[in-house]
Design an enzyme around this catalytic site. Structure first.
Site, PDB file in Angstrom:
ATOM      1  N   ASP A   9      -1.149  -3.608  -0.929  1.00  0.00           N
ATOM      2  CA  ASP A   9      -2.500  -3.110  -1.064  1.00  0.00           C
ATOM      3  C   ASP A   9      -2.577  -2.586  -2.498  1.00  0.00           C
ATOM      4  O   ASP A   9      -1.553  -2.373  -3.147  1.00  0.00           O
ATOM      5  CB  ASP A   9      -2.747  -1.998  -0.033  1.00  0.00           C
ATOM      6  CG  ASP A   9      -4.107  -1.349  -0.195  1.00  0.00           C
ATOM      7  OD1 ASP A   9      -5.111  -2.074  -0.303  1.00  0.00           O
ATOM      8  OD2 ASP A   9      -4.154  -0.103  -0.226  1.00  0.00           O
ATOM      9  N   ASP A  56      -5.202   0.123  -4.206  1.00  0.00           N
ATOM     10  CA  ASP A  56      -5.494   1.542  -4.415  1.00  0.00           C
ATOM     11  C   ASP A  56      -4.671   2.414  -3.468  1.00  0.00           C
ATOM     12  O   ASP A  56      -4.695   2.226  -2.257  1.00  0.00           O
ATOM     13  CB  ASP A  56      -6.982   1.820  -4.208  1.00  0.00           C
ATOM     14  CG  ASP A  56      -7.867   0.995  -5.146  1.00  0.00           C
ATOM     15  OD1 ASP A  56      -7.401   0.677  -6.255  1.00  0.00           O
ATOM     16  OD2 ASP A  56      -8.998   0.676  -4.764  1.00  0.00           O
TER      17      ASP A  56
END
Length: 174
Positions: free
Chosen positions: A10, A12
């Site tokens: 992922d 952020d």
């Protein structure tokens, strides 16, 4: 020839600090150990892939071009260290999107749905058993598991050390 493998991150909160809708290149701050983790995967001949929900595009907070500028800065800084991201998958769709073209409830790519992960595996011919995903939200782990990939919840600390521990559990050669 070694079996191809991938680490799907992922974005952020895993690779870069999540200050809420990160899109400004000058505000890019790496998570401790993130660049080392990417270099580690590169050095082991694995693929570094990113699967990131980007509802801020759909909500009208920033454009796809601005997001691509943020990604270009990530890639530039990594290249300065001899590292690379192989591909970035993003999902701008959201049920509350300001723009019609991005308004869709439960888009197959929007995590926790596995669409981005499945596409990444298909694009690179990776067996789900030869991949792992690291995210900072349960939706990331759900997306990984929905694609048959081992998903791990990163709750902070040194990402490189976390990656090594996850790879040991998954059996990836890191």
């Amino acid at each position: 020839m070694p079996t191809p493998f991938a680490v799907i991150f992922d974005r952020d909160g895993v690779l870069n600090e999540d200050y809420g809708y990160a899109y400004e290149p000058e505000k890019l701050v790496w998570i401790p150990g993130a660049r080392a983790a990417i270099r580690r995967v590169n050095a082991a001949s694995g693929l570094v892939l990113i699967a990131t929900n980007q509802s801020g595009i759909g909500r009208g907070y920033y454009s796809e071009d601005q997001m691509h500028g943020f990604h270009a800065e990530m890639r530039r800084q990594l290249a300065d260290e001899g590292a690379r991201i192989d591909e970035i998958y993003f999902c701008p769709f959201h049920e509350d999107a300001a723009e019609d073209r991005y308004r869709q409830a439960d888009h197959p790519d929007r995590k926790p749905n596995p669409g981005m992960v499945l596409r990444a595996l298909k694009d690179f011919g990776i067996d789900p058993k030869n991949a792992l995903m690291i995210g900072d939200k349960p939706a990331d782990v759900q997306a990984a598991n929905g694609a048959g990939v081992d998903g791990y919840l990163f709750e902070g600390g040194d990402l490189d050390a976390f990656l090594v521990a996850c790879a040991a559990r998954t059996g990836l050669p890191l």
